[in-house]
Write an enzyme that holds these catalytic residues in place. Structure first.
Site, PDB file in Angstrom:
ATOM      1  N   TYR A   1      79.923  51.647  87.914  1.00  0.00           N
ATOM      2  CA  TYR A   1      79.305  50.869  86.833  1.00  0.00           C
ATOM      3  C   TYR A   1      80.349  49.989  86.175  1.00  0.00           C
ATOM      4  O   TYR A   1      81.531  50.354  86.116  1.00  0.00           O
ATOM      5  CB  TYR A   1      78.757  51.796  85.743  1.00  0.00           C
ATOM      6  CG  TYR A   1      77.600  52.659  86.194  1.00  0.00           C
ATOM      7  CD1 TYR A   1      76.290  52.238  86.016  1.00  0.00           C
ATOM      8  CD2 TYR A   1      77.825  53.910  86.778  1.00  0.00           C
ATOM      9  CE1 TYR A   1      75.223  53.049  86.416  1.00  0.00           C
ATOM     10  CE2 TYR A   1      76.768  54.716  87.180  1.00  0.00           C
ATOM     11  CZ  TYR A   1      75.475  54.277  87.000  1.00  0.00           C
ATOM     12  OH  TYR A   1      74.434  55.078  87.390  1.00  0.00           O
TER      13      TYR A   1
ATOM     14  N   TYR B   1      74.179  59.889  83.241  1.00  0.00           N
ATOM     15  CA  TYR B   1      73.698  58.802  82.376  1.00  0.00           C
ATOM     16  C   TYR B   1      74.910  58.157  81.719  1.00  0.00           C
ATOM     17  O   TYR B   1      75.593  58.775  80.896  1.00  0.00           O
ATOM     18  CB  TYR B   1      72.758  59.343  81.306  1.00  0.00           C
ATOM     19  CG  TYR B   1      71.432  59.829  81.853  1.00  0.00           C
ATOM     20  CD1 TYR B   1      70.381  58.938  82.080  1.00  0.00           C
ATOM     21  CD2 TYR B   1      71.227  61.173  82.129  1.00  0.00           C
ATOM     22  CE1 TYR B   1      69.166  59.382  82.566  1.00  0.00           C
ATOM     23  CE2 TYR B   1      70.007  61.622  82.609  1.00  0.00           C
ATOM     24  CZ  TYR B   1      68.971  60.721  82.824  1.00  0.00           C
ATOM     25  OH  TYR B   1      67.772  61.166  83.302  1.00  0.00           O
TER      26      TYR B   1
ATOM     27  N   ASP C   1      68.691  51.147  84.614  1.00  0.00           N
ATOM     28  CA  ASP C   1      67.844  50.890  83.455  1.00  0.00           C
ATOM     29  C   ASP C   1      67.290  49.475  83.543  1.00  0.00           C
ATOM     30  O   ASP C   1      67.854  48.612  84.216  1.00  0.00           O
ATOM     31  CB  ASP C   1      68.663  51.047  82.171  1.00  0.00           C
ATOM     32  CG  ASP C   1      69.044  52.509  81.917  1.00  0.00           C
ATOM     33  OD1 ASP C   1      68.275  53.397  82.352  1.00  0.00           O
ATOM     34  OD2 ASP C   1      70.101  52.756  81.316  1.00  0.00           O
TER      35      ASP C   1
END
Ligand SMILES: [Zn+2]
Ligand SMILES: [Zn+2]
Length: 443
Positions: free
Chosen positions: A331, A404, A265
């Site tokens: 992440y 996501y 993003d």
């Protein structure tokens, strides 16, 4: 029917230059040019006819006349003149090539001129012929039962290729040539089409707020308007621009395409070893540059916003490898809950989300540009790596590509299940998100 009889009947009907006659027997013999084949056949027809003439066969004179006209055969003309016979007029041009085969030298010179600004280590000559020329050649072969011929385009490609190869000492390459030389012999034009150069590496995005791709202003479509401050784009720069511009300059290309292994993003950083990417440089004039120096130049100009590493030359297939969504990602997310959470709740979270299947409908925030579908992805491992406050923690998630992660935290109004918010039974939001690795071997 033997070679001489076939050649004789072709020349009776059509004007054929040495190359075009010889090409009808191109697969016979070895180490000969088609012009040599054609010349040898015409010479043999001439000798045989002369012998028959000596033996009193007046019909043989017709063969010599055809050689003098349709055969473009000068010795036959000289002979007719010598014995006091009428010399027939020369035909305008060869029925098959219309004079193209004698122009290969000229076409090769044009190609050499067009090539002089390009660096290349191999090449291929492509030939574009008017369809009627190829149809005419097919029809002639059918008419005379020719079985050992070569196509005109092959001969032209090979002969022009030989001349270029000899002049520049560079080989012909059929599979993946650096450069394609497109020749249109009937128009006498040459066009150079350099194939792209592909450079792979990994990028790190060290600051938030930069998109991966150039984001064209949606109001003006890139023409410039007050909303985009007359830049035509919504963000001053992008990873693609920061990486591609120095690459285009180094290779003196005309344009470039940026292919990456997914994207983060705009507000997420890309840390760790970085994200694999491939730059496709279009119409490059240079093919070999110092990649270490290029790497330094990209990093210097990106001023700490983006950095690249491990630049290397790859081929086109590498794009598919890089773009496959399968690569696992790691992440780091700073999560804020809407109430304090206990250590026990966090251990339960780690346990529940290590090796779990997630059903995720397309997130609401991207629904305007992506189809609504449900995807099944796995979270391989979830670790709480630091508590930053009673209600704030930093977690590390290793998961399938294409998941996501923001919605894995928030639950996205029940569209992602299970979610961290659902398991803890508290509202959860993402304060910060970083990608810390893209697990892809050999990339
Ligand atoms: Zn010809
Ligand atoms: Zn605009």
């Amino acid at each position: 029917m033997d070679i001489l009889k076939k050649a004789r009947s072709m020349l009776e009907k059509y004007p054929l230059c040495d190359s075009c006659l010889g090409r009808q027997f191109a697969l016979l013999g070895y180490g000969l040019s088609n012009a040599e084949r054609g010349r040898a056949v015409k010479t043999t027809l001439f000798l045989t006819a002369h012998l028959r003439l000596k033996e009193g066969d007046e019909e043989a004179l017709k063969v010599i006349r055809d050689l003098a006209s349709n055969g473009f055969f000068e010795p036959a003309r000289a002979f007719l003149e010598k014995i006091g016979q009428e010399v027939p007029p020369r035909p305008e041009e060869c029925y098959l090539c219309c004079g193209m085969t004698v122009k290969v030298g000229e076409l090769a010179s044009k190609a050499l001129e067009a090539l002089k600004d390009y660096e290349f280590y191999n090449f291929l000559v492509g030939i574009e012929l008017p369809p009627e020329i190829e149809e005419r050649e097919d029809a002639l072969r059918a008419e005379f039962g020719i079985e050992h011929a070569e196509a005109l385009r092959n001969e032209l490609s090979r002969e022009i290729g030989k001349l270029i190869s000899k002049a520049l000492n560079v080989p012909v390459e059929y599979r993946k040539p650096d450069i394609l030389i497109l020749v249109r012999p009937s128009e006498g034009t040459v066009e150079v089409q350099p194939n792209p150069v592909f450079i792979a590496g990994r990028y790190r995005k060290l600051v938030r707020g930069i998109p991966q791709a150039k984001w064209i202003c949606t109001r003006c479509g890139g023409r410039g308007c007050p909303r985009c401050n007359w830049t035509g784009k919504l963000y001053p720069t992008s990873i693609s621009e920061l990486v591609c511009e120095p690459v285009i300059e180094a290779f003196q290309g005309e344009d470039a395409a940026f292919h990456a292994a997914g994207r983060e993003d705009i507000d997420a950083r890309m840390l760790g070893p970085g994200r694999p990417f491939v730059v496709e440089v279009k119409r490059p004039r240079k093919r070999k540059v110092d990649l270490r120096a290029l790497e330094e130049e990209i990093n210097r100009r990106a001023k700490g916003m983006v950095s690249v590493s491990g630049l290397k030359y790859v081929d086109r297939d590498f794009i598919r490898r890089v773009k496959s969504e399968k690569a696992e990602k790691i992440y780091e997310v700073v999560v804020k809950f809407d109430r304090p959470v206990s250590d026990e709740e966090l251990s339960r979270l780690e346990e529940a989300f290590s090796g779990i299947t997630i059903r995720q409908r397309t997130p609401l925030r991207v629904l305007h540009r992506r189809p609504d579908k449900t995807r099944i992805r796995s979270v391989r491992e979830l670790k709480v790596i630091k508590r930053l406050g009673p209600d704030v923690v930093r977690i590390r998630v290793r998961c399938d590509g294409g998941l996501y992660v923001k919605e894995l935290v928030t639950g996205d109004e029940g569209r992602t299940r299970p979610s961290i918010s659902e398991l803890i039974r508290a509202g959860a939001q993402v304060l910060e998100l970083d990608v810390v690795d893209v697990l892809m071997e050999g990339v």
